[in-house]
Design a protein around this motif. Sequence first.
Motif: not given
Length: 226
Positions: A97-118
């Motif tokens: 579950d943790l891996i999936r959550d991290i991957q979701a956060l990665i996907a968000c940054v890949e789609e919205q690079p300005t959120t990389y600080r999160r």
Amino acid sequence: MGYIVGAIAGVAAGLACVLAVGGIPGIISGLAVAALLYVGAGQLLKPERRLAGVAASMLPDGEAASERIDAAYDLVRAISARRGKVRDGRVAREIDDLIRDIQALIACVEEQPTTYRRLAHFLSTYADQCLRMLDGYLGVERMGTSALLEGAHEDALDALAALQGVAQGELARATGRRAAEVETSSDAIVRLMEMDGYLPDRSEDAGADTKRRDAAPASDAMQGGN
């Protein structure tokens, strides 16, 4: 593909250098040239990461976002390697579950690079702690007593739940920022429209009203026929 081309070019240039110089100096020079060409050509021909459909180098935060994404993928691989050694099924599921959550956060940054600080905050604050916790738990699984393992098991579950909460929270903040931007832009558009004296399009609602009016006579006709 880039490194394959680099290898071919390096070998060819190295052989040419050996033949041109000859002897030990030629061999040394040839190896140096081959190595430099291999690395250089490989880097030059390496496909550039694209973020939100745009080459990372073309975005203001592209390089910083790419670095965090690479670090996050490294973390996922490190967690996955440790997950493969976990014996307890519940702990293993929480790691998944943790891996999936991290991957979701990665996907968000890949789609919205300005959120990389999160993602950067998650990595700098929690990545090392996560790996140390997993290493400690694996050590107890291998060598600990039953009583010690029981305590470590509960501690690991609590830590994994906390890490999942953090990753989900960072994702919520990242996506919430974009939602706020949409809301702000929408409000601005509506205000400008009103200042120009226009009205919003209601064609879809009007179409639905027309369909209802057209359907009414047909329904009445069927009732009259009966």
